[in-house]
Design a protein around this motif. Sequence first.
Motif, PDB file in Angstrom:
ATOM      1  N   THR A 332      44.759  39.243  35.492  1.00 52.16           N
ATOM      2  CA  THR A 332      43.732  39.770  36.389  1.00 52.16           C
ATOM      3  C   THR A 332      42.540  40.277  35.597  1.00 52.16           C
ATOM      4  N   HIS A 333      42.801  40.955  34.486  1.00 50.40           N
ATOM      5  CA  HIS A 333      41.699  41.455  33.665  1.00 50.40           C
ATOM      6  C   HIS A 333      40.900  40.313  33.052  1.00 50.40           C
ATOM      7  N   LEU A 336      38.653  39.179  35.784  1.00 52.10           N
ATOM      8  CA  LEU A 336      37.569  40.130  36.037  1.00 52.10           C
ATOM      9  C   LEU A 336      36.525  40.093  34.925  1.00 52.10           C
ATOM     10  N   ASP A 363      47.217  43.223  44.755  1.00 51.33           N
ATOM     11  CA  ASP A 363      46.432  44.009  43.803  1.00 51.33           C
ATOM     12  C   ASP A 363      45.233  43.202  43.295  1.00 51.33           C
ATOM     13  N   SER A 364      44.048  43.804  43.410  1.00 50.21           N
ATOM     14  CA  SER A 364      42.777  43.238  42.912  1.00 50.21           C
ATOM     15  C   SER A 364      42.306  42.012  43.677  1.00 50.21           C
ATOM     16  N   ASN A 367      38.708  41.977  44.723  1.00 54.76           N
ATOM     17  CA  ASN A 367      37.752  41.439  43.750  1.00 54.76           C
ATOM     18  C   ASN A 367      37.659  39.918  43.857  1.00 54.76           C
ATOM     19  N   GLU A 397      43.001  46.679  50.422  1.00 54.24           N
ATOM     20  CA  GLU A 397      42.565  45.396  49.864  1.00 54.24           C
ATOM     21  C   GLU A 397      42.437  44.341  50.958  1.00 54.24           C
TER      22      GLU A 397
END
Length: 657
Positions: A332-333, A336, A363-364, A367, A397
Amino acid sequence: MSESVNFTKEQAASIYKSLLKASVQCSERCLYQSAKWLAELASSLPDQADFGSPNDTESDSSMRDEDLSISENIPIFSTTDDPEESRLEAQEAGKYLLAKSYFDCREFDRCSAVFLPLNPTSNVLSSISPASKTQTPTKAAKGKGKATVDSPESKPRSRSNSLPRLSQKSLFLALYAKYMAGEKRKGEDSEMILGPVDNGATVNKELVAIGASLEGWFDERISQGKYDQNQGWLEYLYGVILKKGNSEVEAKEYLIKAVHLNPWIWSAWVELQDLLGNVEALRSLLPKLPQNIMTLLFNIDANQTLYQTSPTIHASLTDLERIFPRSPFLKTHRALLHYHNKEHEEADAIFSSLINADPHRLDSLDNYSNILYVMGNRPKLAFLAQLATTTDKFRPETCCIVGNYYSLKSEHEKAVMYFRRALTLDRHFLAAWTLMGHEYVEMKNTHAAIESYRRAVDINRKDYRAWYGLGQTYEVLEMHHYALFYFQRAASLRPYDKQMWQALGACYEKIEKPVDAVKAYKRALVSNMAYVEPTSSFGSGASDYRDVVLDPELLYPIAQLYEKLGEVEEAARYMEMVLAQEEGPDLENEDEESQGIGVTDTTAKARVWLAKWAFGKGELGRAMELADELCQDGYDVEEAKALMRDLRARMEVGGGK
């Protein structure tokens, strides 16, 4: 395994056991998000056989024995090496299970009352007020004073411990339940989102009492010489209390102590990251942290939240992915980082793979919905909204994903409804405040937009989108000096984002500061060439950019500003650069495809300007050539024909003479 990561099977087994043990400890203390994060990270390690040497010929039975030994070392209840703590935990086991069951049923006051009197800190409430607790540290945190926070061993205290004798595990659970009870009442007392009396000032009334109790407990531990035997959980809780009370400097000190005492408390790392205002603060903090794998994970997380996308960060992330190749957190990072660098296709591919691997993980994904919104991928965003709604429609979310879907359909009222629903579920869900501000801008409701953006920056001062949104909203209101301030904040958070500097340049133009506008526009040009040296000059000449692809929408206003400043030669050079973007830079390999943009309205305007400039200088041949090109391109044809008539008349007069 890469040579840069010398990671053995024994180290993998050690990290695996530590992560599982930490997950159990977090679960025991009802820190469920941290427990989930640690367990996911442990499960993302490869099979232990992968860490063995190529010549490893251990039998399956011995491997099974080793797996069994690992599982035996991870009990359902965590243990401690401190004999006194072990004895207290054993005595409190029944009460602890009762308290934890109350917590899990969200009966927070009952949970706390199992171990603590109904009002355990009544003897100290009269000696300390919320104002005296928060005012002085807040000033220090904002840089208005030079007050420093001493360590607990050296800081003079006079408060007595009013808490009963409990194990640190039970004491943490009781005080954390009291904190959560205050948060629950705070939510109940809060007014409707952006209602007539919703000012965001509702506070947790338990903070002062919990903070005073912990101060007395720390004092007693220090006087007994037992501070080094602390486990870090109560330091973490006190850091949270101080952070909620705006005592940010002292909160940072206690959170650092917490991760030194127990580096596996992921919640402490998250709170510590929230206190970082910029990259410089992160760099000054890193030497004060323990040097272990959790610090590496924290560094990646902090840099991502600070919108850092340098090759160094990608390299560090690659090293960690070699250790945790299946980690959704790290993947995920990575996505991002691509998103912050506006590499939307790469980010989309990573998020798609994450959904394929675990379609119920939300989660996320808010984004991800932002990425699909920017890409204009409505079918994929519709699928994501349906998937999230099927999984859990009452997650913030999910509400943001559905809100983005309706925003892309230009149904802004419905989008606002879903963003408000997300905030009803979690008032501190940053993305919902920012996205709701965007929707109110679209609906021309500037007052609500400003309030939404302000709430976003109150939650997270690092959210450049909220600062930029405030700047845009004040521009709509033609309050350009206010807009300038907010654009400056956004640009400081995103120094390599062309959009921030372009907005800043336009704002400087409107307040009649052409020199500053030129500097801002040139900075926008430089940010196209990502991660240039910080010593790059804003005032360098046009020739410095001749070998790169540039945005004519930036070059043209620079040329106009130079004309306004009376530097016509410099203006002409930038107009020539605008024209040069039609063809793009010269390519060494003729087989490469041209990167030129072709003829546009902006390049046509530059051609008109240059034709008139050449006409004024008497360069009639150059002026005629440019006017002829305008006629052929089909832009500004009437003006080009008028210019050609003037040129022919001038040439005839010149020939007659």
